[in-house]
Design a protein around this motif. Structure first.
Motif, mmCIF file in Angstrom:
data_model
loop_
_atom_site.group_PDB
_atom_site.id
_atom_site.type_symbol
_atom_site.label_atom_id
_atom_site.label_comp_id
_atom_site.label_asym_id
_atom_site.label_seq_id
_atom_site.Cartn_x
_atom_site.Cartn_y
_atom_site.Cartn_z
ATOM 1 N N THR A 199 -5.127 66.712 -49.428
ATOM 2 C CA THR A 199 -4.225 65.638 -49.845
ATOM 3 C C THR A 199 -4.621 64.379 -49.087
ATOM 4 O O THR A 199 -5.295 64.447 -48.058
ATOM 5 N N TRP A 200 -4.206 63.239 -49.604
ATOM 6 C CA TRP A 200 -4.573 61.988 -48.944
ATOM 7 C C TRP A 200 -3.896 61.892 -47.581
ATOM 8 O O TRP A 200 -2.696 62.144 -47.460
ATOM 9 N N PRO A 201 -4.635 61.548 -46.532
ATOM 10 C CA PRO A 201 -4.052 61.492 -45.186
ATOM 11 C C PRO A 201 -3.061 60.345 -45.040
ATOM 12 O O PRO A 201 -3.098 59.376 -45.800
ATOM 13 N N VAL A 202 -2.189 60.467 -44.065
ATOM 14 C CA VAL A 202 -1.199 59.424 -43.771
ATOM 15 C C VAL A 202 -1.883 58.322 -42.965
ATOM 16 O O VAL A 202 -2.636 58.601 -42.025
ATOM 17 N N LEU A 203 -1.613 57.068 -43.323
ATOM 18 C CA LEU A 203 -2.164 55.951 -42.554
ATOM 19 C C LEU A 203 -1.469 55.844 -41.199
ATOM 20 O O LEU A 203 -0.307 56.216 -41.042
ATOM 21 N N SER A 204 -2.176 55.291 -40.242
ATOM 22 C CA SER A 204 -1.574 55.077 -38.926
ATOM 23 C C SER A 204 -0.873 53.728 -38.822
ATOM 24 O O SER A 204 -0.072 53.514 -37.920
ATOM 25 N N THR A 205 -1.132 52.810 -39.764
ATOM 26 C CA THR A 205 -0.524 51.491 -39.705
ATOM 27 C C THR A 205 0.993 51.572 -39.851
ATOM 28 O O THR A 205 1.523 52.469 -40.507
ATOM 29 N N GLU A 206 1.689 50.620 -39.243
ATOM 30 C CA GLU A 206 3.137 50.520 -39.384
ATOM 31 C C GLU A 206 3.517 49.406 -40.353
ATOM 32 O O GLU A 206 4.699 49.097 -40.518
ATOM 33 N N ASN A 207 2.536 48.808 -40.995
ATOM 34 C CA ASN A 207 2.800 47.724 -41.940
ATOM 35 C C ASN A 207 3.210 48.320 -43.286
ATOM 36 O O ASN A 207 2.444 49.026 -43.932
ATOM 37 N N GLN A 208 4.432 48.021 -43.717
ATOM 38 C CA GLN A 208 4.970 48.620 -44.935
ATOM 39 C C GLN A 208 4.243 48.135 -46.190
ATOM 40 O O GLN A 208 4.114 48.876 -47.173
ATOM 41 N N TYR A 209 3.770 46.893 -46.178
ATOM 42 C CA TYR A 209 3.005 46.381 -47.308
ATOM 43 C C TYR A 209 1.699 47.159 -47.465
ATOM 44 O O TYR A 209 1.342 47.575 -48.579
ATOM 45 N N ILE A 210 1.001 47.397 -46.369
ATOM 46 C CA ILE A 210 -0.248 48.157 -46.424
ATOM 47 C C ILE A 210 0.023 49.591 -46.863
ATOM 48 O O ILE A 210 -0.700 50.161 -47.687
ATOM 49 N N SER A 211 1.081 50.184 -46.340
ATOM 50 C CA SER A 211 1.430 51.557 -46.721
ATOM 51 C C SER A 211 1.770 51.649 -48.199
ATOM 52 O O SER A 211 1.418 52.615 -48.876
ATOM 53 N N GLY A 212 2.470 50.620 -48.726
ATOM 54 C CA GLY A 212 2.799 50.597 -50.144
ATOM 55 C C GLY A 212 1.565 50.483 -51.014
ATOM 56 O O GLY A 212 1.458 51.140 -52.058
ATOM 57 N N LEU A 213 0.634 49.634 -50.597
ATOM 58 C CA LEU A 213 -0.645 49.528 -51.308
ATOM 59 C C LEU A 213 -1.325 50.891 -51.384
ATOM 60 O O LEU A 213 -1.797 51.318 -52.440
ATOM 61 N N TYR A 214 -1.383 51.539 -50.257
ATOM 62 C CA TYR A 214 -2.079 52.830 -50.141
ATOM 63 C C TYR A 214 -1.459 53.880 -51.053
ATOM 64 O O TYR A 214 -2.159 54.690 -51.666
ATOM 65 N N THR A 215 -0.147 53.844 -51.179
ATOM 66 C CA THR A 215 0.563 54.827 -51.996
ATOM 67 C C THR A 215 0.412 54.553 -53.486
ATOM 68 O O THR A 215 0.180 55.478 -54.282
ATOM 69 N N ASP A 216 0.522 53.280 -53.892
ATOM 70 C CA ASP A 216 0.651 52.945 -55.307
ATOM 71 C C ASP A 216 -0.643 52.519 -55.993
ATOM 72 O O ASP A 216 -0.780 52.697 -57.205
ATOM 73 N N ASN A 217 -1.571 51.919 -55.263
ATOM 74 C CA ASN A 217 -2.781 51.375 -55.868
ATOM 75 C C ASN A 217 -3.937 52.363 -55.678
ATOM 76 O O ASN A 217 -4.334 52.626 -54.542
ATOM 77 N N PRO A 218 -4.476 52.949 -56.752
ATOM 78 C CA PRO A 218 -5.521 53.965 -56.586
ATOM 79 C C PRO A 218 -6.709 53.505 -55.752
ATOM 80 O O PRO A 218 -7.238 54.272 -54.943
ATOM 81 N N SER A 219 -7.141 52.249 -55.934
ATOM 82 C CA SER A 219 -8.300 51.764 -55.183
ATOM 83 C C SER A 219 -7.991 51.532 -53.717
ATOM 84 O O SER A 219 -8.890 51.539 -52.875
ATOM 85 N N ALA A 220 -6.715 51.332 -53.406
ATOM 86 C CA ALA A 220 -6.326 51.110 -52.011
ATOM 87 C C ALA A 220 -6.358 52.390 -51.193
ATOM 88 O O ALA A 220 -6.137 52.353 -49.974
ATOM 89 N N LYS A 221 -6.674 53.527 -51.823
ATOM 90 C CA LYS A 221 -6.866 54.745 -51.046
ATOM 91 C C LYS A 221 -8.032 54.595 -50.064
ATOM 92 O O LYS A 221 -8.149 55.359 -49.106
ATOM 93 N N ILE A 222 -8.878 53.607 -50.283
ATOM 94 C CA ILE A 222 -9.976 53.331 -49.350
ATOM 95 C C ILE A 222 -9.438 52.887 -47.993
ATOM 96 O O ILE A 222 -10.159 52.914 -46.984
ATOM 97 N N LEU A 223 -8.155 52.518 -47.909
ATOM 98 C CA LEU A 223 -7.588 52.051 -46.644
ATOM 99 C C LEU A 223 -7.603 53.125 -45.557
ATOM 100 O O LEU A 223 -7.600 52.797 -44.371
ATOM 101 N N CYS A 224 -7.625 54.400 -45.940
ATOM 102 C CA CYS A 224 -7.711 55.435 -44.900
ATOM 103 C C CYS A 224 -9.066 55.370 -44.201
ATOM 104 O O CYS A 224 -9.168 55.651 -43.000
ATOM 105 N N LEU A 225 -10.113 54.984 -44.918
ATOM 106 C CA LEU A 225 -11.412 54.763 -44.286
ATOM 107 C C LEU A 225 -11.478 53.396 -43.623
ATOM 108 O O LEU A 225 -12.149 53.222 -42.607
#
Length: 271
Positions: free
Chosen positions: A216-242
């Motif tokens: 499953t996609w790993p949880v981000l370490s960031t505390e920024n809710q905007y970044i976390s929302g991007l990661y959850t909703d935008n398929p291409s933003a899954k690159i944020l874990c890298l």
């Protein structure tokens, strides 16, 4: 059963979103809890000629903007780069437009909107604008788009021994599709990768495909809710874990395991 490792070196990064207009500003957001008061206006990639840029839809401008940033940061001529572009959703506004027109009494589609609707439109705008004759692939894999594209790009980079442009992009979904798809934020992220043996500075990246192993996609370490929302909703933003690994390039990482397909996964290690 495990396959042998793939390797590459990340030489530069470009990025664009509502509250960042470069990799540097995205890095800053990832390390804070707040966002700027005002959103950015849509990107205007200077490499696209003005007449074409005015007609280019948002997904195209997102992809080309971050691609241009990455190539300029790497100091490499864009027309020398093999490319891999990916969008998990494609242009849903144009898809919605075409479905409405074709379901109506008058079925005449706008030629401009029709040619912009194809999935490889951003790659086409990029290759035409930069006058490159190198190969350009366009990938779609919905929620697994990021991992599938990285696998494709790293295989090409290693087997052909050439630098590659890898661009991830997705725009907000059309109103008609909101009950099905949640993404309401634009996002684009581009990498220039080289073979690991290349005599350039960069972040080493290693990947291993794991057969018969789900993830499953790993949880981000960031505390920024905007970044976390991007990661959850935008398929291409899954690159944020890298991107978090790239943002901490001087730290050792045990690796992150990402879903690749049903029953398989891919583990990435940064150094």
């Amino acid at each position: 059963m495990q396959t042998r490792d793939l390797t590459c070196k990340v030489a530069s990064i470009g990025a664009w979103g509502s509250y960042f207009d470069s990799w540097e500003t995205l890095q800053q957001l990832m390390q804070t809890k707040s966002v700027p008061a005002a959103k950015n206006k849509g990107p205007k990639p200077e490499v696209i000629p003005p007449n074409e840029r005015r007609r280019a839809p948002l997904p195209v401008r997102l992809a080309v903007e971050s691609s241009w940033q990455a190539s300029q940061s790497a100091g490499i001529a864009p027309d020398t780069l093999t490319c891999v572009f990916v969008s998990g959703l494609g242009d849903t506004d144009l898809t919605d437009y075409m479905c409405k027109v074709l379901a109506s009494e008058h079925k005449e589609l706008s030629p401009t909107k029709f040619h912009n609707s194809v999935h490889n439109a951003p790659a086409g705008y990029w290759t035409i604008s930069t006058k490159t004759m190198c190969a350009a692939n366009s990938v779609a894999g919905f929620e697994e788009s990021v991992s599938l594209t990285l696998l494709e790009a790293m295989i090409q980079c290693e087997s052909e021994g050439v630098p590659l442009l890898v661009t991830f992009y997705d725009a907000p979904v059309a109103d008609r599709l909101k009950p099905l798809l949640t993404n309401q934020e634009p996002f684009a992220f581009s990498l220039i990768i080289y073979p690991l043996s290349a005599d350039i500075e960069g972040i080493a990246l290693r990947a291993r495909v794991n057969n018969s192993q789900t993830a499953t996609w790993p949880v981000l370490s960031t505390e920024n809710q905007y970044i976390s929302g991007l990661y959850t909703d935008n398929p291409s933003a899954k690159i944020l874990c890298l991107a978090e690994i790239f943002n901490q390039k001087n730290k050792a990482h045990e690796g992150i395991n990402l879903p690749l397909s049903k029953g398989t996964s891919i583990t990435f290690y940064g150094s």
